[in-house]
Structure formats: C-alpha cells, structure tokens
Design an enzyme around this catalytic site. Structure first.
Site, mmCIF file in Angstrom:
data_model
loop_
_atom_site.group_PDB
_atom_site.id
_atom_site.type_symbol
_atom_site.label_atom_id
_atom_site.label_comp_id
_atom_site.label_asym_id
_atom_site.label_seq_id
_atom_site.Cartn_x
_atom_site.Cartn_y
_atom_site.Cartn_z
ATOM 1 N N LYS A 175 -27.397 43.844 -49.690
ATOM 2 C CA LYS A 175 -25.977 43.801 -49.329
ATOM 3 C C LYS A 175 -25.222 43.092 -50.456
ATOM 4 O O LYS A 175 -24.867 43.715 -51.442
ATOM 5 C CB LYS A 175 -25.791 43.070 -47.992
ATOM 6 C CG LYS A 175 -26.188 43.883 -46.775
ATOM 7 C CD LYS A 175 -27.647 43.867 -46.513
ATOM 8 C CE LYS A 175 -28.021 44.449 -45.179
ATOM 9 N NZ LYS A 175 -29.476 44.535 -45.006
ATOM 10 N N PHE A 214 -29.601 39.646 -36.122
ATOM 11 C CA PHE A 214 -29.584 41.067 -36.483
ATOM 12 C C PHE A 214 -30.813 41.724 -35.840
ATOM 13 O O PHE A 214 -31.776 41.045 -35.504
ATOM 14 C CB PHE A 214 -29.595 41.218 -38.010
ATOM 15 C CG PHE A 214 -29.593 42.665 -38.420
ATOM 16 C CD1 PHE A 214 -28.506 43.467 -38.139
ATOM 17 C CD2 PHE A 214 -30.692 43.239 -39.039
ATOM 18 C CE1 PHE A 214 -28.520 44.819 -38.469
ATOM 19 C CE2 PHE A 214 -30.708 44.583 -39.377
ATOM 20 C CZ PHE A 214 -29.614 45.370 -39.092
ATOM 21 N N ASP A 215 -30.813 43.056 -35.677
ATOM 22 C CA ASP A 215 -31.884 43.689 -34.899
ATOM 23 C C ASP A 215 -33.293 43.465 -35.478
ATOM 24 O O ASP A 215 -34.232 43.202 -34.738
ATOM 25 C CB ASP A 215 -31.601 45.175 -34.625
ATOM 26 C CG ASP A 215 -31.418 46.027 -35.867
ATOM 27 O OD1 ASP A 215 -31.448 45.475 -36.981
ATOM 28 O OD2 ASP A 215 -31.236 47.247 -35.738
ATOM 29 N N HIS A 246 -33.952 52.746 -31.971
ATOM 30 C CA HIS A 246 -32.886 53.625 -32.474
ATOM 31 C C HIS A 246 -33.303 54.378 -33.737
ATOM 32 O O HIS A 246 -32.773 55.440 -34.025
ATOM 33 C CB HIS A 246 -31.614 52.827 -32.729
ATOM 34 C CG HIS A 246 -31.815 51.634 -33.589
ATOM 35 N ND1 HIS A 246 -32.447 50.505 -33.142
ATOM 36 C CD2 HIS A 246 -31.496 51.395 -34.871
ATOM 37 C CE1 HIS A 246 -32.493 49.616 -34.120
ATOM 38 N NE2 HIS A 246 -31.924 50.139 -35.181
ATOM 39 N N ASP A 267 -28.869 33.331 -42.502
ATOM 40 C CA ASP A 267 -29.217 34.709 -42.828
ATOM 41 C C ASP A 267 -28.021 35.169 -43.659
ATOM 42 O O ASP A 267 -26.970 35.516 -43.121
ATOM 43 C CB ASP A 267 -29.382 35.519 -41.549
ATOM 44 C CG ASP A 267 -29.656 36.982 -41.836
ATOM 45 O OD1 ASP A 267 -29.469 37.419 -42.986
ATOM 46 O OD2 ASP A 267 -30.041 37.716 -40.902
ATOM 47 N N ALA A 315 -27.177 37.603 -45.861
ATOM 48 C CA ALA A 315 -27.042 38.944 -46.434
ATOM 49 C C ALA A 315 -25.631 39.200 -46.980
ATOM 50 O O ALA A 315 -25.461 39.859 -47.995
ATOM 51 C CB ALA A 315 -27.404 39.996 -45.389
ATOM 52 N N TYR A 339 -47.069 40.689 -64.634
ATOM 53 C CA TYR A 339 -47.520 40.461 -63.253
ATOM 54 C C TYR A 339 -47.138 39.065 -62.782
ATOM 55 O O TYR A 339 -46.641 38.882 -61.675
ATOM 56 C CB TYR A 339 -49.042 40.653 -63.153
ATOM 57 C CG TYR A 339 -49.529 40.630 -61.727
ATOM 58 C CD1 TYR A 339 -49.711 41.815 -61.018
ATOM 59 C CD2 TYR A 339 -49.761 39.427 -61.065
ATOM 60 C CE1 TYR A 339 -50.125 41.801 -59.698
ATOM 61 C CE2 TYR A 339 -50.168 39.396 -59.745
ATOM 62 C CZ TYR A 339 -50.350 40.582 -59.062
ATOM 63 O OH TYR A 339 -50.744 40.566 -57.755
HETATM 64 N N1 F0G Z 1 -30.096 40.292 -41.691
HETATM 65 C C1 F0G Z 1 -28.939 40.950 -41.585
HETATM 66 C C2 F0G Z 1 -27.699 40.218 -41.186
HETATM 67 C C3 F0G Z 1 -28.897 42.320 -41.859
HETATM 68 O O1 F0G Z 1 -27.737 42.969 -41.766
HETATM 69 C C4 F0G Z 1 -30.081 42.978 -42.248
HETATM 70 C C5 F0G Z 1 -30.088 44.401 -42.556
HETATM 71 C C6 F0G Z 1 -31.265 42.238 -42.339
HETATM 72 C C7 F0G Z 1 -31.223 40.889 -42.051
HETATM 73 C C8 F0G Z 1 -32.566 42.873 -42.721
HETATM 74 O O2 F0G Z 1 -32.587 43.140 -44.062
HETATM 75 O O3 F0G Z 1 -32.728 45.628 -44.214
HETATM 76 O O4 F0G Z 1 -33.192 44.170 -46.181
HETATM 77 O O5 F0G Z 1 -34.793 44.261 -44.301
HETATM 78 N N2 F0G Z 1 -29.152 45.166 -42.251
HETATM 79 C C9 F0G Z 1 -29.030 46.571 -42.573
HETATM 80 C C10 F0G Z 1 -27.806 47.110 -41.911
HETATM 81 C C11 F0G Z 1 -30.252 47.376 -42.325
HETATM 82 O O6 F0G Z 1 -27.625 48.346 -41.947
HETATM 83 O O7 F0G Z 1 -26.994 46.344 -41.401
HETATM 84 P P1 F0G Z 1 -33.365 44.382 -44.726
#
Ligand code: F0G
Length: 462
Positions: free
Chosen positions: A262, A128-129, A453, A219, A221, A76
């Site tokens: 990613k 990102f969204d 979406h 960010d 990813a 844990y």
């Molecule tokens: N930042 C970026 C640039 C992303 O592409 C994503 C996720 C996130 C943050 C959020 O991360 O999904 O681990 O919570 N992108 C995915 C996509 C969902 O399909 O591009 P997460």
C-alpha cells in the site's frame, strides 16, 4: 510544500509507460461473470476495464523505483539492498529490529504464532480480515473496539478510525492483562471505510497499554494517508511535515507490521519492526523456516530496494494532497447521484453503503455483492464487497449471522488512474442509481470456512 492556490489539484506526475485497459462488451461480461461464480476474484484482469478491487500491490512505481529494481543487490545474505531498506524503516519508525517479509499477512502469521494462542485476546480498532484470520488460526480471539460513530456511515467525522478507549480499558480488565498479548491499531482503518486514527487517540491508547504493560502495535499499511489526515484535521498539526507526524505516530508504539503493497508503492513486500530483541529473535527463527533468511524474508533484493525508495516517496506532500483530493472527488461524484457512501471518503477509497443503496435486498442476499456484480456488468468495473460475504457467519444453530455492515469498496490504486477514469466510474454509478431498485440479491452456493470471500461461488436470485 509548493504554494498551490488553484482549485484543481492535478496528478503530480506524468506518464512514461502505459498499459491497455480491458475493453469488453456486455455479452462477454455476462459470460465471464457466470464462469467466475459471480465472484470478481475469479475474473481474469484483462476482462476488467477499471480495477478498483484493491489498492494493494497495484501501485505504479516511479522511475526511481524501477531504477532501484535494476540496482537491487541479489546476494543471499547481507545484501546492500537490505541495509538500504533497514535504514529507511529505522528512520521512519525509530524501531531497531527490522524484519522483511513478502507481504503483510506473513508478518501477521509470524507475530500471532508467537504472541497468540488459545485463551488470548487481541484487541484492535478493527482487525483487517487477514489479521483477524491469523489471530483466530492461532487459537486466540480477535476483538474489534471501534469508537462510537464508526458504524454510523452517513455521519461524517474527522477520525472515525479511532479505537474506543473506554471499551479498551474495560476489555483489558475483563480478560486480564496477562491474556491480552497486544493491542493493534490499524491505520487507516481499512475495514470501516479507510478512516484515520487521530494522534490523540493513538497517544491515549499508548498510555492505557503502557499502564497495563501490553505492547501496542501499528498495522501501518496506510500510515502516510493517516498522517496526512492528521495534518489536515487535527488541531496543532497543520504546520508539521507529514514525515514528522508519521514519526510521532510510530513513537507511541512498541512495534509495527506493514503491508508495503500500500503506502510504499511496491507490488510486493512488507515488514515487521520492533524494539524487543527477544521477540525479534523468535520471529527471525520462524521467518527462516517459512519465508527466507533474515535479510531478505521471501523477497528479492530488488524488492527491498524499491520498498526503501517508496517509503520516502509516500511522504511527499504534493502526492498526498493529490491522493486524498482524488478520493474525495470520487466521493463527491457518487453523492451527486444520491449514492450513499461511508462519510467522509477514506484515504484509499470510497466505500458505498449497499445496505442503504439497495435496502430492498436483505443481508442474507448479499446486497454488497449484488452491487459488485452490477458494476462489472454495466461498466467492467471491479470492486470488493466488505459485508456479509466477507464477514457473515453461520451460527451454531445454522442461522445466518450478517456482518454489521454491507459495504462495497472502491479502492483506488496509487498513481494509476487519472481523473477521466474516475469520471467514468461516477457515470456508471449514475446509470446504476437510476435503476437501483430493480437489482436482485445473490445466493451463496459454496464457501470455505476461513476468508471465504476469496473462493465463494454465488448465483443471482431468479
Ligand atoms: N493490514 C491491512 C490494514 C490491510 O489492508 C492488509 C491488506 C493487510 C494487513 C494484509 O497485507 O495483503 O500484504 O498480506 N489489504 C489488502 C486490501 C489485501 O485489499 O485491503 P497483505
């Protein structure tokens, strides 16, 4: 790096474990799509032949990573796997305070619940969204300042992910530095085509942020894909290793958040890393309430182990050479059929410009989603709209405000599909391109306020 002098860039792995693809026939796909409300997020994965919905969490892990899954320490608190993970993140980023989370948006929620809030403005090259949603849910405003040319999809450029530094400077002065809690640089810039950010732009942004005493966050990813583009395209970096380039990228920032789904090849996981001890303390308090104790953050020990290994594998240059080349190959195939794409192809996928491809369908009739549905009906291919379904809004007067772009993203999972899968996708596009003008738009039947979406239901126009 090997001395590869052949034209063909091969997949730098062989396959030990396979999964069947979901073959269906057209009548079945018609049924499935209707039941799904013409939203591919509602389609069961076994009804999909080639799944290009996302590159997130869909990677094939290596034998090493699966070995790590068995070795994972499930204690844990203070698990061995946590320390392996912490070491990997510190070595990569140089940031001291490392906080695991279950995925990227958990880091966003924690960060913006601390630094966001009404009256604040978060500035990014492009949010990102989920990042935008987490900023807005905190009550803050999210402002995107992509560099000039980022929205000229037909015009290639080496670093179309850059931020507009003059606009950044002006926006900080307009809002007042005390109201800008952080600047975010998304590498690569997912929402605008997976385009990279140059080291130069990152360095200049860091100087502006330092001058105004505003923290800069990555960010990150897709940091490795971004670093490889810098190696390929930015003067002075050809002879540097991708690991060195990545380290330099992180050297300019005060913190980072990563969806490890990613560029760490894991199916779940993420982290948040900073040097600011006070910020880390507050983040850990929120983490413990919502995610878990600070040495596992909503993950199993095995996930931390796999992340630590993945963060090393992603920097292998044979892999990155193949990765970037294979995306380019898909782009070349689409161009051959006259399909307009965001130029050049990005790091994790090719983005089709549905506004130009289906220019007979108005934005309020969702040309991107029309193409997404057609790709499924024709070839069982799943893709994702990044356009008015994702970002379109209803104004105060009820009028439709379209998104600035109508894209369809073909995101390629890492180490999953081979060249013949991609050839098939190109062939399907050839078929659709020959009858593009006969495609019809979509009507939106229902959608939620935030991240609509994911849950929207639509119907084809009669
Ligand atoms: N930042 C970026 C640039 C992303 O592409 C994503 C996720 C996130 C943050 C959020 O991360 O999904 O681990 O919570 N992108 C995915 C996509 C969902 O399909 O591009 P997460």
């Amino acid at each position: 790096m090997h001395d590869w002098n052949w034209k063909t860039i091969i997949e730098p792995f062989k396959i030990k474990c396979v999964e069947p693809l979901g073959f269906t026939d057209r009548p079945e796909r018609e049924c499935v799509l209707r039941d799904a409300g013409f939203n591919l997020f509602n389609v069961p994965a076994d009804k999909i032949l080639i799944d290009l919905l996302t590159d997130s969490g869909t990677s094939a892990m290596s034998g090493e990573q699966w070995g790590g899954i068995m070795r994972g320490d499930e204690s844990y608190a203070g698990a061995r796997s946590f320390y392996a993970f912490e070491r990997a993140v510190r070595e990569l980023t140089g940031l001291r305070e490392v906080i695991p989370v279950h995925q990227g948006r958990a880091a966003e929620r924690i960060l913006f619940s601390i630094l966001g809030g009404p009256g604040k403005t978060v500035i990014a090259n492009t949010h990102f969204d989920t990042t935008r949603a987490n900023v807005e849910v905190s009550g803050a405003e999210a402002v995107d300042l992509p560099a000039a040319g980022a929205l000229r999809f037909d015009k290639p450029g080496p670093f179309k992910g850059d931020i507009d530094t003059a606009a950044l400077e002006a926006k900080i002065r307009e809002k007042g530095r005390e109201n800008v809690p952080l600047v975010v640089m998304t590498v690569t810039n997912n929402s605008l085509g997976g385009q990279p950010v140059s080291m130069r732009n990152l360095r200049e942004t860091a100087e502006i942020c330092r001058f105004h005493k505003i923290p800069l966050f990555l960010d990150c990813a897709r940091f490795a894909e971004n670093a490889y583009f810098i190696k390929l395209r930015e003067p002075g970096y050809a002879g540097r290793s991708v690991r060195e380039i990545a380290r330099e990228m992180f050297s300019y920032v005060d913190g980072c958040m990563m969806s490890a789904k990613k560029d760490a090849f894991v199916n779940i996981g993420g982290f948040f890393a900073v040097n600011d001890k006070a910020l880390a303390r507050r983040a850990r308090e929120i983490l413990i309430i919502g995610e878990g104790f600070s040495t596992y953050g909503g993950l199993a020990g095995r996930d931390l182990e796999a992340m630590a290994i993945g963060l090393g594998e992603i920097l292998e240059e044979e892999y990155l050479q193949y990765r970037i080349r294979s995306i380019e190959y898909l782009g070349e195939g689409l161009r051959r059929h006259g399909v307009p794409i965001v130029e050049p192809p990005g790091g994790h996928g090719v983005y089709v410009d549905a506004k130009r491809f289906l220019d007979h369908i108005a934005p309020e009739r969702y040309p991107g989603q029309a193409l997404v549905c057609e790709l499924y009906l024709t070839g069982g291919i799943r893709s994702c709209e990044i356009g008015s379904l994702m970002f379109g809004r209803r104004g105060k007067d009820g009028a439709f405000e379209p998104a600035p772009m109508e894209l369809v993203r073909l995101a390629v999972p890492r180490r999953v599909y081979t060249q013949s899968h991609i050839d098939f996708v190109v062939e399907v596009f050839g078929d659709i391109a020959s009858r593009a003008k006969s495609l019809k738009g979509m009507r939106l039947l229902e959608a939620s306020e935030v991240l609509s979406h994911f849950t929207a239901r639509l119907a084809p126009e009669a």
